[in-house]
Design a protein around this motif. Structure first.
Motif, short mmCIF file in Angstrom:
data_model
loop_
_atom_site.label_atom_id
_atom_site.label_comp_id
_atom_site.label_asym_id
_atom_site.label_seq_id
_atom_site.Cartn_x
_atom_site.Cartn_y
_atom_site.Cartn_z
N ARG A 25 0.85 -1.18 0.00
CA ARG A 25 0.00 0.00 0.00
C ARG A 25 0.89 1.24 0.00
N VAL A 27 0.36 5.70 -0.26
CA VAL A 27 -0.36 6.94 -0.52
C VAL A 27 0.43 7.70 -1.58
N GLU A 103 -4.73 6.32 -1.51
CA GLU A 103 -3.92 5.17 -1.10
C GLU A 103 -4.16 4.04 -2.11
#
Length: 146
Positions: A25, A27, A103
């Motif tokens: 993950r 952002v 994200e």
């Protein structure tokens, strides 16, 4: 199985199994977009200029599609199969935009393994929340113990 904490390293072709999944993950920040523009030399104003981008169909700035696709490469090169993997091919369909502050979840799943040839076919996805933004398939040459 999706892991929120990346397991960096190598999974040798002999240990790969259909259905294995790894992910990361990230952002996407304004700085990421600017750095990608610098490295790629893609300075399309839809990525960099608020006034220009607000007049487009996106109604605001979006990240470069290949910036998000690069997260797929990171999962393949760092986790599945990992260090020593060589890309042979990648198809990508860009389905929705990624905006600064989104994200992105990049996921890679093993679809096929040919241990004799060290070839692996992987399903590749990027999503923002419940929205798939990129889907595709990669073919890689996986590292082997032999």
């Amino acid at each position: 199985m999706t892991l929120d904490t990346p397991q960096v390293g190598t999974i040798y072709v002999e240990d790969l199994e259909v259905g294995m999944v790894r992910s990361l993950r990230k952002v996407i920040t304004d700085e990421d977009i600017e750095m990608f523009a610098q490295v790629s030399t893609d300075r399309n104003p839809v990525h960099l200029d608020d006034a220009y981008a607000s007049a487009t169909m996106f109604k605001g700035r979006i990240a470069h599609g290949m910036l998000s696709a690069g997260l797929i490469s990171a999962v393949i090169g760092e986790q599945l199969p990992g260090h020593g993997t060589i890309y042979m091919g990648q198809s990508l369909k860009f389905l929705a935009p990624v905006r600064p502050g989104d994200e992105v979840l990049a996921e890679v799943k093993v679809l096929e393994v040919d241990p004799k040839r060290r070839r692996v076919t992987l399903e590749t996805l990027c999503s923002v929340g419940d929205t798939v933004v990129i889907k595709g398939e990669a073919q890689v040459l996986a590292p082997s113990r032999a």
